[in-house]
Design an enzyme around this catalytic site. Structure first.
Site, PDB file in Angstrom:
ATOM      1  CG  ASP A   8      -1.694   7.326  -2.831  1.00 54.43           C
ATOM      2  OD1 ASP A   8      -2.195   8.157  -3.606  1.00 54.43           O
ATOM      3  OD2 ASP A   8      -2.213   6.225  -2.573  1.00 54.43           O
ATOM      4  CG  ASP A  56      -2.360   1.682  -1.474  1.00 57.00           C
ATOM      5  OD1 ASP A  56      -2.387   2.825  -1.967  1.00 57.00           O
ATOM      6  OD2 ASP A  56      -3.362   0.960  -1.373  1.00 57.00           O
ATOM      7  CG  ASP A  59       0.854   5.179  -5.238  1.00 61.30           C
ATOM      8  OD1 ASP A  59       0.605   6.273  -5.779  1.00 61.30           O
ATOM      9  OD2 ASP A  59       0.124   4.656  -4.384  1.00 61.30           O
TER      10      ASP A  59
END
Length: 639
Positions: free
Chosen positions: A335, A533, A537
């Site tokens: 990410d 995080d 996600d």
């Protein structure tokens, strides 16, 4: 060394001294002179029983208990039968005595047990240190007096006091006080962090220098330290495939070799006229060698050591199965926001128009944004870096989706995006920049622009390089951010593939595609890790082969869904985790090959009567000690 280990060591020393004295008396003929022939043999039998029982009475007791509970085929049972048999050979005529070997097998088996116990305790130390992060109390003011209460009693928004040298009991925000914070137990960082009012602090860290007043942001059961302890306690329950294989192997292997040993002792004398004492000795030697303790101890110990070593680096692995999967990682998917970038906006460029200085441009923008709560406004004020003089502001109005209009020092000021400038007919520059462009106009004239962007973490480039050096074949970035921003970040970091403007469900679809591609390219041997995080996600972390979450600032949902948690939020720790995993797996297979190779070789020699009891002791206790020493290397990691 624990009291139990000290007692065992004392028994071993006493037994060893007695054994040496009896052996010396036997070799020098003292016993023969005293008791004659064959009395000396029976004297040896009685005398060698003394060090044998001193060293191994608990092993014999364990074998009897196992037999009573239907769990006979363990190492205690094998050692007891083998050593009893060695002593019993004295009653066979025309047989060399083997009491010394029987006593020695038990003695050195206990030496191995002591060494194993010490090694296990040492390997647990990193985990035990981690468990010590739990705070015992919290200081609160009650009617003007400082009192210690159980951290469980505090609720969010309660204030507590942390004195120098004490652990922070709950996650929270500093209200008053400045201090250095030691985060080593959680993040592996050796250098303390400075903390001041407004900074967030996490439970389990140690306050070093100054008194702090902290407002709790979470209840204790939801705090960082509580989550960490839960992860550590549950880690041992999730075994690797290799570990499960060894457990299953031992269940089949042990009864098979016991059966072979029995047949080896009985069939040749019955069918081929072999000497009973000779073939029973071969069967007993076979039994000693067959004990699988080198494998069933060293393999789990290697995984436990790897998890403990990772924890010293601030990397929490939730089970040895994830450590095993990490070692096979071929693809790492990231990410962007909060993982490779800081997740906070900052001014990256100030470009004034003619007649305007950079200081004047940022000052005008900061005054116009003085009352806005938007993160972009906060970043402008942070870049200005001085107190806002509100007397200079006559009027401020936010224009939804465009920016702000204000009167500063009597002048009309517009601060916002392209649409705001176009609404007022102001010609503006259109920079080719990565980030949010904030245009500024004063009294109808264009004054310049400010670029605000999410800043890349200073260690991110190094992290990607480290992954390539570690043998990771592909790095991918998935983000919901704009395509131009995502590509610019990926280019700076050296990430090979990027997918932008994705919704959470799109990320799952992309990971599914990458999983399929990785499986095809590596024929099912390679694994995919996803690093994130945010709460969005969590679905992707769950779907990936290995989910890696940023632990210090990551969301609770991401940490719960992840298999590995990086407590320092440093992307370089991904390569460190892979390094620890690969080292651990190398040690595991070294022990498997070494232990099985030596055992099978000596088992064959025992079957042909070439191996004696002393060689059997090495094949069991010696191999176990060497394997344990090797397993302990998994704990040794460089911070």
């Amino acid at each position: 060394m624990s009291p139990k280990q000290k007692r065992l060591l004392t028994r071993i020393i006493i037994a060893l001294v007695l054994f040496a004295a009896i052996e010396a008396a036997s070799l020098t003929g003292v016993l023969h002179n005293l008791f004659g022939d064959p009395g000396a043999i029976y004297a040896e039998f009685v005398l060698f029983l003394i060090p044998y029982l001193i060293a191994g009475y608990d092993v014999i007791g364990g074998a009897l208990r196992g037999l009573a509970h239907g769990h006979a085929l363990d190492e205690d049972f094998l050692m007891t039968i083998a050593t009893f048999g060695a002593f019993a050979l004295v009653f066979f005529p025309d047989t060399d005595p083997h009491m010394a070997e029987g006593a020695a097998v038990m003695l050195f088996f206990q030496v191995g047990e002591l060494f194993q116990s010490y090694a296990v305790d040492k390997s647990r130390k990193s985990i035990a240190d981690m468990m010590d992060i739990a705070p015992e109390f919290a200081n609160v003011m009650v009617e003007g007096k400082l009192e210690q209460v159980d951290p469980f009693e505090l609720a969010p928004d309660d204030e507590f006091i942390v004195m120098p040298g004490e652990r922070i009991p709950l996650d929270g925000t500093i209200v008053d006080g400045d201090s250095q914070i030691d985060t080593a137990a959680l993040t592996g960082e050796s250098v303390p962090r400075m903390a001041k009012p407004g900074d967030e602090v996490i439970s389990g860290c140690v306050n070093l220098t100054g008194k702090l007043v902290v407002r709790a942001s979470k209840a204790y059961e939801d705090s960082t330290v509580s989550r960490i302890l839960e992860l550590v306690e549950n880690a041992a329950e999730k075994k690797a495939r290799t570990e499960n294989f060894i457990t299953r192997f031992a269940r089949v292997y042990t009864p098979v070799v016991v059966g072979v040993a029995a047949l080896l002792a009985v069939i040749p004398p019955l069918l081929f006229g072999g000497q009973w004492s000779d073939w029973i000795l071969r069967g007993l030697t076979f039994l000693v060698v067959s004990c699988p303790c080198a494998l069933v101890i060293s393999v789990p110990l290697s995984f436990f050591g790897g998890i403990g070593g990772a924890s010293r680096l601030g990397i929490l692995v939730k089970g040895s199965n994830y450590l095993e999967a990490l070692a096979s990682t071929e693809t790492v998917v990231f990410d962007k926001t909060g993982t490779l970038t800081d997740g906070t906006f900052a001014v990256t460029e100030i470009r004034p128009a003619a007649g305007m200085s950079p200081d004047d441009l940022i000052a005008v923008a900061a005054l116009a944004e003085a009352y806005s709560t938007h993160p972009i406004a906060a970043s402008v004020r942070a870049a200005f870096g001085r107190d806002i003089d509100h007397d200079r502001i006559d009027r401020v109005e936010e224009v939804s989706g465009r920016g702000v209009e204000a009167v500063i020092d009597g002048k009309q000021v517009f601060v916002g995006n392209d649409k705001l400038m176009a609404d007022h007919g102001i010609a503006f520059d259109a920079p080719d920049a990565v980030g949010t462009v904030l245009h500024v106009a004063v009294d109808g004239r264009y004054a310049g622009y400010i670029i605000i962007a999410d800043t890349i973490k200073p260690t991110a480039v190094e992290a990607i390089t480290a992954l390539r050096d570690a043998g990771v074949r592909k790095t991918v970035m998935l983000t919901g951010d704009r395509t131009d921003v995502a590509r610019a970040v990926a280019e700076k970091l050296g990430i090979g593939e990027v997918r932008a403007e994705l919704l959470p469900q799109n990320k799952v679809e992309e990971v599914e595609r990458l999983l399929h591609a990785t499986e095809e390219q590596t024929r099912g041997n390679g694994k995919l890790a996803f690093v994130g995080d945010g709460i969005n996600d969590a679905p992707v972390l769950t779907r990936a082969d290995i989910g890696i979450a940023m632990g210090a600032m990551g969301s609770d949902a991401a940490i719960e869904a992840a298999d590995v948690v990086l407590m320092d939020d440093d992307p370089r720790s991904i390569a460190r985790a892979i390094g620890v995993a690969r080292k651990t797996m190398a040690i595991v297979w070294q022990n498997i090959v070494f232990a099985l190779g030596i055992k099978f070789a000596v088992l064959i020699l025992a079957a042909f009567g070439i191996a004696n009891m002393w060689m059997a002791v090495f094949a069991d206790v010696g191999v176990a000690v060497i394997a344990i020493l090797n397993a302990m290397r998994a704990m040794n990691v460089k911070k």
